[in-house]
Enzyme design. Structure first.
Site, PDB file in Angstrom:
ATOM      1  N   TYR A  47      -5.666  11.207 -15.416  1.00 59.29           N
ATOM      2  CA  TYR A  47      -5.543  12.133 -14.282  1.00 59.29           C
ATOM      3  C   TYR A  47      -6.918  12.677 -13.924  1.00 59.29           C
ATOM      4  CZ  TYR A  47      -0.981  12.982 -12.367  1.00 59.29           C
ATOM      5  OH  TYR A  47       0.162  12.854 -11.631  1.00 59.29           O
ATOM      6  N   GLU A  49      -7.589  14.828 -10.767  1.00 57.10           N
ATOM      7  CA  GLU A  49      -7.562  15.585  -9.500  1.00 57.10           C
ATOM      8  C   GLU A  49      -8.904  16.276  -9.275  1.00 57.10           C
ATOM      9  OE1 GLU A  49      -4.172  18.168  -9.412  1.00 57.10           O
ATOM     10  OE2 GLU A  49      -2.794  16.468  -9.272  1.00 57.10           O
ATOM     11  N   ASP A 197     -10.929   2.111  12.630  1.00 57.51           N
ATOM     12  CA  ASP A 197     -10.151   1.617  11.495  1.00 57.51           C
ATOM     13  C   ASP A 197     -10.509   0.144  11.354  1.00 57.51           C
ATOM     14  OD1 ASP A 197      -8.316   0.537   9.779  1.00 57.51           O
ATOM     15  OD2 ASP A 197      -6.569   1.539  10.645  1.00 57.51           O
ATOM     16  N   THR A 223      -9.045  -0.367   4.638  1.00 60.95           N
ATOM     17  CA  THR A 223      -8.440  -0.790   3.387  1.00 60.95           C
ATOM     18  C   THR A 223      -9.467  -1.679   2.699  1.00 60.95           C
ATOM     19  OG1 THR A 223      -7.382  -2.565   4.623  1.00 60.95           O
ATOM     20  CG2 THR A 223      -6.006  -0.674   4.058  1.00 60.95           C
ATOM     21  N   LYS A 226      -8.202  -6.603   2.342  1.00 58.95           N
ATOM     22  CA  LYS A 226      -8.040  -7.683   3.326  1.00 58.95           C
ATOM     23  C   LYS A 226      -9.283  -8.573   3.248  1.00 58.95           C
ATOM     24  CE  LYS A 226      -4.793  -5.039   6.090  1.00 58.95           C
ATOM     25  NZ  LYS A 226      -4.848  -3.620   5.710  1.00 58.95           N
ATOM     26  N   ARG A 232      -5.764  -3.254  -3.598  1.00 54.97           N
ATOM     27  CA  ARG A 232      -4.955  -2.557  -2.593  1.00 54.97           C
ATOM     28  C   ARG A 232      -5.350  -1.080  -2.650  1.00 54.97           C
ATOM     29  NH1 ARG A 232      -0.743  -4.504   0.162  1.00 54.97           N
ATOM     30  NH2 ARG A 232      -1.446  -6.548  -0.450  1.00 54.97           N
TER      31      ARG A 232
HETATM   32  N1  DSN Z   1       0.400  -4.386   7.338  1.00 57.54           N
HETATM   33  C1  DSN Z   1      -0.993  -4.718   7.473  1.00 57.54           C
HETATM   34  C2  DSN Z   1      -1.172  -5.983   8.203  1.00 57.54           C
HETATM   35  O1  DSN Z   1      -0.512  -6.939   7.837  1.00 57.54           O
HETATM   36  O2  DSN Z   1      -1.966  -6.072   9.117  1.00 57.54           O
HETATM   37  C3  DSN Z   1      -1.777  -3.624   8.040  1.00 57.54           C
HETATM   38  O3  DSN Z   1      -1.679  -2.523   7.222  1.00 57.54           O
END
Ligand code: DSN
Length: 405
Positions: A47, A49, A197, A223, A226, A232
């Protein structure tokens, strides 16, 4: 205790599945052993925080080193001076990262200008079924009907009329290059803050294969899993040298919104995974990887177009393409099901101005980040395009026969 073999068996089964298919999901990738090791490490037990040096729990000296390392590597990868930018590496994933930004910058009920989901935006860009559209009010924008690309003049008109507090630039199903400078100008006409984003294209930005939003945005969310090929998880970058309209510094507002505003203890194993992925993305090979992703997507689009498939917006500049399968009589859902049976994984996707329903839209989305990680190149894309064509063409011809009968 009797050994649990069920979950081990399922992990092996999924490993086998992942190795046996051609994965063209535009938002997925295959992480390295180093990232997997970090995710499965003892940091999951801790933990923490708070932030480095200011924790609510003891025992965080090593955790502080991990979080600081992830932050340093993130700024370095995107060539950002710590004098101008800060980064928060605690968001659990992309959706909470975006919600944290809104909590930080937009009063409840305030206007957020974001791309409509059915034109390539994300649920958390203000769609009504998401908290982002229930707590705040989306001012939607889309693409131009003729070009199927962003129309910055139209965006400027909407911004002037609606005066949103925040403009969100960045998409989940937009195959073309984003003009970040044009978005800055649109934000400036109405005094809005600009959030990019870059979740889908972060790896391309890191590898120099797509222009960077950092010279223009106040906030950049992404994120990590990708094109950036990490765990993730997500990060929020914010300017330290500019004040938000509220008079507070962007990065201070963001840190408070992430914790304690929205989240509790950060997932330190994910943060360790981020640091591992950022190291990999800073190596020279990653530049080649990013360039190859784009080349592969372009070849896939060109080959499918040669075989008569309509590619939304006429092509791609990034890692993904949208194919209008309905034009040849195959719905997006049928296309995705048939391709899966043939070992090719894609997702059904709405195309701009789609007249069909989200659960069975007119197209499919195809991305090349995962297959490029596996070492595939242009010649492989030609082979994949031929396979996609033969599966879908057979289905399309069948539908035409049915209609005639
Ligand atoms: N769900 C994702 C995508 O497939 O583009 C985006 O968060």
């Amino acid at each position: 205790m009797k050994k649990d073999t069920q979950i081990q068996d399922l992990i092996k089964k999924e490993e086998k599945r992942q190795k046996s298919v051609i994965n063209l999901i535009a938002s997925e990738n295959y992480v390295s052993q180093a990232v997997l090791r970090a995710l499965g490490s003892v940091f999951t037990n801790k933990y923490a925080e708070g932030y480095p040096g200011k924790r609510y729990y003891g025992g965080n000296l090593v955790v502080d080193e991990v979080e600081n390392l992830a932050r340093e590597r993130a700024l370095k990868l995107f060539k950002l001076s710590p004098k101008k930018w800060a980064v928060n590496v605690q968001p659990y994933s992309g959706s909470p990262a975006n919600i944290a930004v809104y909590l930080a910058l937009v009063p409840i009920g305030g206007k957020i200008m974001g791309m409509r989901l059915d034109m390539g935006g994300h649920l958390t860009h203000g769609h009504k079924v998401s908290a982002s559209g229930k707590i705040w009010r989306q001012i939607p924008y889309g693409v131009n009907k003729k070009t199927e690309q962003l129309d910055y003049d139209e965006l400027e008109e909407i911004a002037k009329k609606e005066k949103p507090k925040l403009i969100v630039a960045g998409f989940t199903a937009y195959p073309r290059r984003i003009d970040w400078k044009a978005f800055r100008l649109v934000a400036d006409v109405c005094g809005a803050a600009l959030m990019a984003d870059m979740s889908h294209i972060a790896g391309l930005v890191a590898g120099g294969a797509h222009p960077s939003p950092f010279p223009y945005a106040d906030i950049v969310t992404t994120t990590v899993h990708k094109t950036l090929r990490g765990p993730r998880s997500a990060m929020i970058f914010s300017r330290t040298d500019r004040l938000h309209a509220s008079g507070f510094k962007f990065h201070e507002l963001i840190d408070k919104a992430v914790f304690p505003g929205l989240q509790g203890g950060p997932h330190v194993n994910q943060i360790a995974g981020i640091a591992a992925a950022l190291y990999e993305a800073s190596q020279p090979e990653f530049k080649k990887y990013a360039a190859q992703i784009v080349k592969n997507a372009r070849v896939l689009a060109e080959e499918l177009a040669k075989k008569g498939w309509r590619i939304v917006s006429g092509g791609t500049d990034n890692h993904l393409l949208l194919v209008d399968t309905w034009q040849k009589g195959v719905s997006g859902k049928d296309a995705s099901t048939l391709l899966e049976k043939a070992g090719i994984i894609v997702n059904m996707n709405a195309i701009p101005f789609d007249e069909r329903k989200p659960m069975d839209p007119s197209g499919i989305r195809i991305g090349t980040a995962a297959v490029t990680t596996q070492g595939m190149k242009e010649k492989d894309m030609k082979r994949i395009a031929a396979r996609i064509h033969s599966v879908l063409d057979a289905a399309g011809s069948l539908k035409t026969e049915e209609k005639k009968a």
